[in-house]
Design an enzyme around this catalytic site. Sequence first.
Site, mmCIF file in Angstrom:
data_model
loop_
_atom_site.group_PDB
_atom_site.id
_atom_site.type_symbol
_atom_site.label_atom_id
_atom_site.label_comp_id
_atom_site.label_asym_id
_atom_site.label_seq_id
_atom_site.Cartn_x
_atom_site.Cartn_y
_atom_site.Cartn_z
ATOM 1 N N ASN A 98 0.877 -1.167 0.000
ATOM 2 C CA ASN A 98 0.000 0.000 0.000
ATOM 3 C C ASN A 98 0.917 1.221 0.000
ATOM 4 O O ASN A 98 1.494 1.559 1.021
ATOM 5 C CB ASN A 98 -0.893 -0.040 1.250
ATOM 6 C CG ASN A 98 -1.690 1.238 1.433
ATOM 7 O OD1 ASN A 98 -1.780 2.062 0.519
ATOM 8 N ND2 ASN A 98 -2.276 1.400 2.615
ATOM 9 N N TRP A 99 1.044 1.823 -1.154
ATOM 10 C CA TRP A 99 2.014 2.926 -1.278
ATOM 11 C C TRP A 99 1.496 4.226 -0.669
ATOM 12 O O TRP A 99 2.225 5.208 -0.584
ATOM 13 C CB TRP A 99 2.378 3.142 -2.752
ATOM 14 C CG TRP A 99 3.152 2.017 -3.362
ATOM 15 C CD1 TRP A 99 3.563 0.855 -2.739
ATOM 16 C CD2 TRP A 99 3.623 1.927 -4.714
ATOM 17 N NE1 TRP A 99 4.248 0.063 -3.621
ATOM 18 C CE2 TRP A 99 4.304 0.701 -4.848
ATOM 19 C CE3 TRP A 99 3.528 2.763 -5.827
ATOM 20 C CZ2 TRP A 99 4.890 0.288 -6.045
ATOM 21 C CZ3 TRP A 99 4.109 2.357 -7.029
ATOM 22 C CH2 TRP A 99 4.783 1.134 -7.128
ATOM 23 N N LYS A 100 0.219 4.255 -0.321
ATOM 24 C CA LYS A 100 -0.386 5.466 0.269
ATOM 25 C C LYS A 100 -0.119 6.671 -0.649
ATOM 26 O O LYS A 100 -0.106 6.510 -1.870
ATOM 27 C CB LYS A 100 0.135 5.667 1.693
ATOM 28 C CG LYS A 100 -0.035 4.397 2.540
ATOM 29 C CD LYS A 100 0.184 4.587 4.007
ATOM 30 C CE LYS A 100 -0.046 3.276 4.721
ATOM 31 N NZ LYS A 100 0.097 3.363 6.180
ATOM 32 N N HIS A 104 -9.414 1.550 4.680
ATOM 33 C CA HIS A 104 -8.165 1.658 5.440
ATOM 34 C C HIS A 104 -8.385 2.609 6.621
ATOM 35 O O HIS A 104 -9.142 3.589 6.502
ATOM 36 C CB HIS A 104 -7.056 2.188 4.510
ATOM 37 C CG HIS A 104 -5.706 2.112 5.141
ATOM 38 N ND1 HIS A 104 -5.272 3.046 6.059
ATOM 39 C CD2 HIS A 104 -4.706 1.209 5.024
ATOM 40 C CE1 HIS A 104 -4.058 2.705 6.470
ATOM 41 N NE2 HIS A 104 -3.692 1.589 5.855
ATOM 42 N N GLU A 154 -6.717 4.923 7.800
ATOM 43 C CA GLU A 154 -6.435 6.338 7.516
ATOM 44 C C GLU A 154 -7.637 6.993 6.845
ATOM 45 O O GLU A 154 -7.916 8.174 7.068
ATOM 46 C CB GLU A 154 -5.170 6.453 6.639
ATOM 47 C CG GLU A 154 -3.911 6.167 7.460
ATOM 48 C CD GLU A 154 -2.756 5.588 6.662
ATOM 49 O OE1 GLU A 154 -2.762 5.655 5.422
ATOM 50 O OE2 GLU A 154 -1.824 5.057 7.316
ATOM 51 N N GLU A 171 -5.570 -4.654 10.427
ATOM 52 C CA GLU A 171 -4.501 -3.681 10.658
ATOM 53 C C GLU A 171 -4.784 -2.927 11.955
ATOM 54 O O GLU A 171 -5.572 -1.965 11.956
ATOM 55 C CB GLU A 171 -4.427 -2.688 9.499
ATOM 56 C CG GLU A 171 -4.123 -3.337 8.167
ATOM 57 C CD GLU A 171 -3.524 -2.344 7.183
ATOM 58 O OE1 GLU A 171 -2.443 -2.622 6.661
ATOM 59 O OE2 GLU A 171 -4.131 -1.280 6.961
ATOM 60 N N GLY A 175 2.601 2.166 10.711
ATOM 61 C CA GLY A 175 3.610 3.214 10.560
ATOM 62 C C GLY A 175 4.325 3.578 11.858
ATOM 63 O O GLY A 175 5.023 4.579 11.930
ATOM 64 N N SER A 230 3.374 -2.203 10.280
ATOM 65 C CA SER A 230 4.810 -2.343 10.513
ATOM 66 C C SER A 230 5.363 -3.729 10.168
ATOM 67 O O SER A 230 6.221 -4.263 10.871
ATOM 68 C CB SER A 230 5.169 -1.951 11.952
ATOM 69 O OG SER A 230 4.809 -0.599 12.201
ATOM 70 N N GLY A 251 2.829 -1.033 4.197
ATOM 71 C CA GLY A 251 3.011 0.360 3.818
ATOM 72 C C GLY A 251 4.484 0.662 3.607
ATOM 73 O O GLY A 251 5.057 0.402 2.541
ATOM 74 N N GLY A 252 5.123 1.191 4.647
ATOM 75 C CA GLY A 252 6.511 1.660 4.566
ATOM 76 C C GLY A 252 7.477 0.717 3.854
ATOM 77 O O GLY A 252 8.229 1.143 2.965
HETATM 78 P P1 PGA Z 1 2.919 0.220 7.538
HETATM 79 O O1 PGA Z 1 1.456 0.483 6.931
HETATM 80 O O2 PGA Z 1 3.404 -1.079 6.963
HETATM 81 O O3 PGA Z 1 3.742 1.392 7.106
HETATM 82 O O4 PGA Z 1 2.757 0.126 9.029
HETATM 83 C C1 PGA Z 1 0.551 -0.562 6.760
HETATM 84 C C2 PGA Z 1 -0.742 -0.057 6.172
HETATM 85 O O5 PGA Z 1 -1.224 1.010 6.595
HETATM 86 O O6 PGA Z 1 -1.333 -0.694 5.274
#
Ligand code: PGA
Length: 253
Positions: A12-14, A98, A100, A170, A176, A216, A237-238
């Site tokens: 997930n590149w956000k 998600h 966010e 999640e 993150g 994470s 994500g990251g």
């Molecule tokens: P993260 O994000 O791996 O940076 O913790 C995961 C996500 O929000 O899908």
Amino acid sequence: MNPKRRPIIAGNWKMNMTATQARELASKLIPLVASVKDRDIVLGPPFTSIASVAETIKGTNISLAAQNLHWEDKGAFTGEISAEMLLDLNCRYVIIGHSERRQSFGETDETVNKKVKQSLKKGLLPILCVGETLAEREAGKLNDIISRQVTGGLKDIQASDMQKVVIAYEPVWAIGTGKTATPQQANEVHALIRQKVKALYSAGIADGLRIQYGGSVTPANVSTLMAMPDIDGALVGGASLKPESFAALVNFK
Ligand code: PGA
């Protein structure tokens, strides 16, 4: 991991990666994962980079996810993106709900459910995200929150569509933050989700459901997470923003 279920590792590149950067990342990734046959590899670029990634990964073992969609087919919805637009760019999956988006963009179980329904109606595979905040966990509300999000997200979804659905667990406090849920903590919630889906549908559907863990995930912890019986993949994500680290995740042992 359960051998009955095909692992799915999704990035997930956000709100990262211009179209140019996205093309570069995807082209570096292709050779690093080219030999992978037994798991699904998914990239989730922002809308503006989907076309360049689609072109780059054509004919490879990598598929595409969008990070959101609108629940209507088309029309006066300024700033929104339809399922048809995503399908036209070869998107196969769409990340829905998600945390966010729930926290910063007002998404509710109701809007999440409309999006899940729309994606299934149009032929996109939804990745339905659920997860509790730290405050909810500490207040003992974990089960209630997860049950509510799963039930709300899947409302009126037919049993016959359930093999197309992926759920991503999640925990908000792990996203993150570098604070991963322990494999045991994660598996416990995955088992709870599976239990809930069994109650809503059937043991067979619950057994076939793929549940990703997200929060994470890194090359250092992916294997212990994937070793758990109810964890079928990762939503990352990251660590998905560098070809080497995403490839290491995909190639987990
Ligand atoms: P993260 O994000 O791996 O940076 O913790 C995961 C996500 O929000 O899908």
